[in-house]
Design an enzyme around this catalytic site. Sequence first.
Site, PDB file in Angstrom:
ATOM      1  CG  ASN A   9      40.319  56.104  54.472  1.00 22.71           C
ATOM      2  OD1 ASN A   9      39.695  56.251  55.526  1.00 22.71           O
ATOM      3  ND2 ASN A   9      41.605  55.773  54.438  1.00 22.71           N
ATOM      4  CD1 TRP A  10      35.455  60.745  53.931  1.00 21.22           C
ATOM      5  CD2 TRP A  10      34.263  61.488  55.679  1.00 21.22           C
ATOM      6  NE1 TRP A  10      34.249  61.183  53.454  1.00 21.22           N
ATOM      7  CE2 TRP A  10      33.488  61.651  54.508  1.00 21.22           C
ATOM      8  CE3 TRP A  10      33.706  61.875  56.899  1.00 21.22           C
ATOM      9  CZ2 TRP A  10      32.203  62.187  54.525  1.00 21.22           C
ATOM     10  CZ3 TRP A  10      32.431  62.409  56.923  1.00 21.22           C
ATOM     11  CH2 TRP A  10      31.687  62.568  55.742  1.00 21.22           C
ATOM     12  CE  LYS A  11      44.039  58.964  54.205  1.00 17.68           C
ATOM     13  NZ  LYS A  11      45.427  58.648  53.947  1.00 17.68           N
ATOM     14  CG  HIS A  94      44.434  52.542  55.373  1.00 21.88           C
ATOM     15  ND1 HIS A  94      45.582  53.275  55.568  1.00 21.88           N
ATOM     16  CD2 HIS A  94      43.796  53.115  54.318  1.00 21.88           C
ATOM     17  CE1 HIS A  94      45.634  54.253  54.676  1.00 21.88           C
ATOM     18  NE2 HIS A  94      44.556  54.170  53.901  1.00 21.88           N
ATOM     19  CD  GLU A  96      46.781  56.566  56.578  1.00 14.92           C
ATOM     20  OE1 GLU A  96      45.652  56.666  57.098  1.00 14.92           O
ATOM     21  OE2 GLU A  96      47.090  57.174  55.524  1.00 14.92           O
ATOM     22  CD  GLU A 166      44.590  52.651  49.874  1.00 18.03           C
ATOM     23  OE1 GLU A 166      43.857  53.508  49.379  1.00 18.03           O
ATOM     24  OE2 GLU A 166      44.892  52.615  51.074  1.00 18.03           O
ATOM     25  N   GLY A 172      48.602  59.796  50.137  1.00 20.58           N
ATOM     26  CA  GLY A 172      48.707  61.127  50.733  1.00 20.58           C
ATOM     27  C   GLY A 172      49.948  61.899  50.308  1.00 20.58           C
ATOM     28  CB  SER A 212      47.938  60.573  45.120  1.00 17.69           C
ATOM     29  OG  SER A 212      48.677  60.721  46.320  1.00 17.69           O
ATOM     30  N   GLY A 233      41.483  59.002  49.585  1.00 17.77           N
ATOM     31  CA  GLY A 233      41.658  59.680  50.869  1.00 17.77           C
ATOM     32  C   GLY A 233      41.367  61.162  50.748  1.00 17.77           C
ATOM     33  N   GLY A 234      42.435  61.948  50.599  1.00 18.21           N
ATOM     34  CA  GLY A 234      42.327  63.418  50.602  1.00 18.21           C
ATOM     35  C   GLY A 234      41.226  63.979  49.731  1.00 18.21           C
TER      36      GLY A 234
HETATM   37  C1  PEP Z   1      43.827  56.374  51.505  1.00 18.88           C
HETATM   38  O1  PEP Z   1      43.610  56.976  52.543  1.00 18.88           O
HETATM   39  O2  PEP Z   1      43.529  55.183  51.453  1.00 18.88           O
HETATM   40  C2  PEP Z   1      44.409  57.077  50.366  1.00 18.88           C
HETATM   41  C3  PEP Z   1      44.593  56.433  49.253  1.00 18.88           C
HETATM   42  O3  PEP Z   1      44.723  58.407  50.547  1.00 18.88           O
HETATM   43  P1  PEP Z   1      45.060  59.502  49.402  1.00 18.88           P
HETATM   44  O4  PEP Z   1      43.993  59.352  48.355  1.00 18.88           O
HETATM   45  O5  PEP Z   1      45.006  60.800  50.113  1.00 18.88           O
HETATM   46  O6  PEP Z   1      46.413  59.162  48.862  1.00 18.88           O
END
Ligand code: PEP
Length: 248
Positions: A9-11, A94, A96, A166, A172, A212, A233-234
């Site tokens: 997930n590039w956000k 999501h 966010e 999640e 994040g 994470s 994500g990251g």
């Molecule tokens: C996400 O964006 O769904 C996520 C899990 O981010 P991260 O891996 O950075 O915690």
Amino acid sequence: MRKKIIAGNWKMNMTPSQAVELVNTLKPLVANEEADVVFCVPAIDIVPVTEACKGTNIQVGAENMYFEESGAYTGEVSPDMLTDAGVKYVVLGHSERREYFYETNADVNKKVLKALEHGITPIMCCGETLEQREQGVTMDFIRQQVKVGFQNVTADQAKTTVIAYEPIWAIGTGKTATTEQAEEVCRGIRACIAEIYDDATAAEIRIQYGGSVNAGNAAELFAQPDIDGGLVGGASLKADFGKIVNYK
Ligand code: PEP
């Protein structure tokens, strides 16, 4: 046997030219026939990323989609726009989007139904806050997200859908849920699907863990019986994503 699905997930990261550069870097690193590999990218990157992914094992996903077909919804992206551009998956609900854009369980449900109607696989996110975990209401909260999110979804459609568990406190933050915590909730989500539908549907639906995930913890998380891969994500923006995809 459920096939693992590992999605990035590039956000709100990567301009179109940066996106193509990243795909070209990651392409050789993410080859893995045993897992579905998906890059969920910003709307403006979908067309160049789809082009750059041609001939690879990478499937392209969107990070959001509106639940109407077309019309006066300035700034939104429709299901036809996504399918025409080659999108196969869409991240819906999501945390966010729930937090910053006030998406409700009912909105997520409308989006899930619309995506399925158009042959796009929803990756429906759910997860609790730290406060909810500390209050001991994690499963009550997630069961509600899943029950409303899947309203009017048939068993056959549910089998093709992906759920991403999640925990909000792990997204994040660098704080990963322990393997036991992640497995416990994913197992609980599967039980909830069995309750809504039946054991066969619960056995087929794929449930990811997200929060994470990195090259160091992916193998242990993905080895759990109810965790069918990850939403990342990251770490999906780095070469590390190749290690996550090839976690074994
Ligand atoms: C996400 O964006 O769904 C996520 C899990 O981010 P991260 O891996 O950075 O915690």
